[in-house]
Design a protein around this motif. Sequence first.
Motif, PDB file in Angstrom:
ATOM      1  N   THR A  18      30.180   6.370  12.192  1.00 35.87           N
ATOM      2  CA  THR A  18      30.955   5.866  12.825  1.00 35.87           C
ATOM      3  C   THR A  18      31.510   7.064  13.052  1.00 35.87           C
ATOM      4  OG1 THR A  18      32.307   6.437  10.358  1.00 35.87           O
ATOM      5  CG2 THR A  18      32.555   4.252  11.089  1.00 35.87           C
ATOM      6  N   GLU A  19      32.780   8.013  13.707  1.00 39.20           N
ATOM      7  CA  GLU A  19      32.980   9.449  13.800  1.00 39.20           C
ATOM      8  C   GLU A  19      33.024   9.942  12.862  1.00 39.20           C
ATOM      9  OE1 GLU A  19      32.731  11.654  16.731  1.00 39.20           O
ATOM     10  OE2 GLU A  19      31.785  10.174  17.420  1.00 39.20           O
ATOM     11  N   LEU A  20      32.273  11.120  12.226  1.00 36.97           N
ATOM     12  CA  LEU A  20      33.316  12.256  11.338  1.00 36.97           C
ATOM     13  C   LEU A  20      34.034  12.798  11.204  1.00 36.97           C
ATOM     14  CD1 LEU A  20      29.271  12.670   9.689  1.00 36.97           C
ATOM     15  CD2 LEU A  20      31.329  10.964   9.456  1.00 36.97           C
ATOM     16  N   GLY A  21      34.887  13.188  10.763  1.00 32.48           N
ATOM     17  CA  GLY A  21      36.105  14.637  10.467  1.00 32.48           C
ATOM     18  C   GLY A  21      35.696  15.389   9.157  1.00 32.48           C
ATOM     19  N   LEU A  22      35.682  16.360   9.833  1.00 32.95           N
ATOM     20  CA  LEU A  22      35.217  17.658   9.225  1.00 32.95           C
ATOM     21  C   LEU A  22      34.747  17.925   7.785  1.00 32.95           C
ATOM     22  CD1 LEU A  22      34.335  20.141   9.665  1.00 32.95           C
ATOM     23  CD2 LEU A  22      36.671  21.552   9.020  1.00 32.95           C
ATOM     24  N   GLY A  23      35.772  16.675   6.545  1.00 35.11           N
ATOM     25  CA  GLY A  23      35.938  16.692   5.260  1.00 35.11           C
ATOM     26  C   GLY A  23      34.626  15.743   5.002  1.00 35.11           C
ATOM     27  N   THR A  24      34.444  14.572   5.764  1.00 37.82           N
ATOM     28  CA  THR A  24      33.588  13.565   5.631  1.00 37.82           C
ATOM     29  C   THR A  24      32.235  14.343   5.982  1.00 37.82           C
ATOM     30  OG1 THR A  24      34.923  12.059   6.446  1.00 37.82           O
ATOM     31  CG2 THR A  24      32.468  11.314   6.094  1.00 37.82           C
ATOM     32  N   PHE A  25      31.999  14.884   7.163  1.00 29.68           N
ATOM     33  CA  PHE A  25      31.252  15.960   7.419  1.00 29.68           C
ATOM     34  C   PHE A  25      30.329  16.798   6.294  1.00 29.68           C
ATOM     35  CE2 PHE A  25      28.376  19.241   9.236  1.00 29.68           C
ATOM     36  CZ  PHE A  25      27.451  18.471   9.409  1.00 29.68           C
ATOM     37  N   GLU A  26      31.952  17.566   5.549  1.00 33.56           N
ATOM     38  CA  GLU A  26      31.535  18.885   4.634  1.00 33.56           C
ATOM     39  C   GLU A  26      30.978  17.868   3.296  1.00 33.56           C
ATOM     40  OE1 GLU A  26      33.626  21.341   2.523  1.00 33.56           O
ATOM     41  OE2 GLU A  26      34.950  21.308   3.803  1.00 33.56           O
ATOM     42  N   ALA A  27      31.180  16.317   3.401  1.00 28.89           N
ATOM     43  CA  ALA A  27      30.909  15.896   2.156  1.00 28.89           C
ATOM     44  C   ALA A  27      29.309  15.808   1.504  1.00 28.89           C
ATOM     45  CB  ALA A  27      32.505  14.676   1.453  1.00 28.89           C
ATOM     46  N   GLN A  28      29.403  15.298   3.106  1.00 25.91           N
ATOM     47  CA  GLN A  28      27.711  14.771   2.854  1.00 25.91           C
ATOM     48  C   GLN A  28      27.157  16.017   2.958  1.00 25.91           C
ATOM     49  OE1 GLN A  28      26.950  11.758   3.767  1.00 25.91           O
ATOM     50  NE2 GLN A  28      29.386  11.612   3.229  1.00 25.91           N
ATOM     51  N   LEU A  29      27.154  16.997   2.581  1.00 28.27           N
ATOM     52  CA  LEU A  29      26.829  18.592   2.645  1.00 28.27           C
ATOM     53  C   LEU A  29      25.964  18.571   1.679  1.00 28.27           C
ATOM     54  CD1 LEU A  29      28.551  21.290   4.944  1.00 28.27           C
ATOM     55  CD2 LEU A  29      26.427  20.189   5.081  1.00 28.27           C
ATOM     56  N   ALA A  30      26.246  18.036   0.263  1.00 26.01           N
ATOM     57  CA  ALA A  30      26.010  18.654  -1.068  1.00 26.01           C
ATOM     58  C   ALA A  30      26.210  17.636  -2.514  1.00 26.01           C
ATOM     59  CB  ALA A  30      26.508  19.531  -1.265  1.00 26.01           C
ATOM     60  N   ARG A  31      24.808  16.620  -2.863  1.00 26.93           N
ATOM     61  CA  ARG A  31      25.291  15.778  -3.499  1.00 26.93           C
ATOM     62  C   ARG A  31      26.078  16.274  -5.222  1.00 26.93           C
ATOM     63  NH1 ARG A  31      20.449  12.463  -6.548  1.00 26.93           N
ATOM     64  NH2 ARG A  31      22.071  10.269  -7.628  1.00 26.93           N
ATOM     65  N   THR A  32      27.218  16.315  -4.946  1.00 26.12           N
ATOM     66  CA  THR A  32      28.091  16.627  -6.393  1.00 26.12           C
ATOM     67  C   THR A  32      29.171  15.678  -6.183  1.00 26.12           C
ATOM     68  OG1 THR A  32      30.102  18.508  -6.867  1.00 26.12           O
ATOM     69  CG2 THR A  32      29.896  17.575  -4.346  1.00 26.12           C
ATOM     70  N   GLU A  33      29.331  15.447  -7.994  1.00 29.91           N
ATOM     71  CA  GLU A  33      30.807  14.621  -8.277  1.00 29.91           C
ATOM     72  C   GLU A  33      31.986  15.165  -8.516  1.00 29.91           C
ATOM     73  OE1 GLU A  33      29.990  12.532 -10.472  1.00 29.91           O
ATOM     74  OE2 GLU A  33      27.689  12.798  -9.937  1.00 29.91           O
ATOM     75  N   GLY A  34      32.611  16.762  -7.888  1.00 32.37           N
ATOM     76  CA  GLY A  34      33.345  17.010  -7.649  1.00 32.37           C
ATOM     77  C   GLY A  34      34.051  18.318  -6.969  1.00 32.37           C
ATOM     78  N   GLY A  39      37.579  28.450  -3.733  1.00 32.11           N
ATOM     79  CA  GLY A  39      37.620  29.639  -3.282  1.00 32.11           C
ATOM     80  C   GLY A  39      36.515  30.161  -1.876  1.00 32.11           C
ATOM     81  N   THR A  40      35.378  28.079  -2.389  1.00 31.33           N
ATOM     82  CA  THR A  40      34.565  27.890  -1.988  1.00 31.33           C
ATOM     83  C   THR A  40      34.565  26.388  -1.138  1.00 31.33           C
ATOM     84  OG1 THR A  40      33.104  27.021  -3.878  1.00 31.33           O
ATOM     85  CG2 THR A  40      33.314  29.605  -3.159  1.00 31.33           C
ATOM     86  N   THR A  41      34.008  26.798   0.169  1.00 28.95           N
ATOM     87  CA  THR A  41      33.828  24.743   0.566  1.00 28.95           C
ATOM     88  C   THR A  41      32.726  24.559   0.066  1.00 28.95           C
ATOM     89  OG1 THR A  41      32.577  25.639   2.288  1.00 28.95           O
ATOM     90  CG2 THR A  41      35.032  25.800   1.760  1.00 28.95           C
ATOM     91  N   LEU A  42      32.046  23.445   0.610  1.00 29.62           N
ATOM     92  CA  LEU A  42      30.402  22.874   0.111  1.00 29.62           C
ATOM     93  C   LEU A  42      29.926  23.756   1.741  1.00 29.62           C
ATOM     94  CD1 LEU A  42      30.788  19.073  -0.542  1.00 29.62           C
ATOM     95  CD2 LEU A  42      30.501  20.858  -1.741  1.00 29.62           C
ATOM     96  N   PHE A  43      30.003  24.334   2.192  1.00 28.49           N
ATOM     97  CA  PHE A  43      29.410  24.685   3.529  1.00 28.49           C
ATOM     98  C   PHE A  43      28.783  26.381   3.225  1.00 28.49           C
ATOM     99  CE2 PHE A  43      31.795  22.180   6.881  1.00 28.49           C
ATOM    100  CZ  PHE A  43      30.399  21.616   7.370  1.00 28.49           C
ATOM    101  N   ASP A  44      29.681  26.858   1.689  1.00 23.03           N
ATOM    102  CA  ASP A  44      28.512  28.047   1.098  1.00 23.03           C
ATOM    103  C   ASP A  44      27.691  27.402   0.307  1.00 23.03           C
ATOM    104  OD1 ASP A  44      30.807  29.090   2.252  1.00 23.03           O
ATOM    105  OD2 ASP A  44      32.885  28.867   0.882  1.00 23.03           O
ATOM    106  N   THR A  45      27.186  26.428   0.006  1.00 22.08           N
ATOM    107  CA  THR A  45      26.106  26.029  -0.530  1.00 22.08           C
ATOM    108  C   THR A  45      24.636  26.272   1.054  1.00 22.08           C
ATOM    109  OG1 THR A  45      25.598  23.670   0.609  1.00 22.08           O
ATOM    110  CG2 THR A  45      26.813  23.998  -1.128  1.00 22.08           C
ATOM    111  N   GLN A  46      23.161  25.811   0.261  1.00 18.05           N
ATOM    112  CA  GLN A  46      22.024  26.506   0.648  1.00 18.05           C
ATOM    113  C   GLN A  46      21.946  25.539   2.049  1.00 18.05           C
ATOM    114  OE1 GLN A  46      19.828  29.216   0.818  1.00 18.05           O
ATOM    115  NE2 GLN A  46      21.313  29.539  -0.769  1.00 18.05           N
TER     116      GLN A  46
END
Length: 64
Positions: A18-34, A39-46
């Motif tokens: 499906t089309e991804l919104g920015l939040g859904t796309f960002e959630a796919q960047l890192a495997r995280t529980e929370g 002060g950061t986003t998942l775009f602040d990961t490697q």
Amino acid sequence: MIDPSSLVDQYCHGILRTELGLGTFEAQLARTEGPPAPGTTLFDTQTGFAVRRWCPPLLGLEPH
């Protein structure tokens, strides 16, 4: 001589059809529980840094 083993990567993300919104796309960047640290986003990961460096034209974003 020992035969080299095959390289197997057992970690992968599922396919989203499906089309991804920015939040859904960002959630796919890192495997995280929370949520990301305050002060950061998942775009602040490697992975996020790599996406911001190499993929801006595909995402309609400015580099970095």
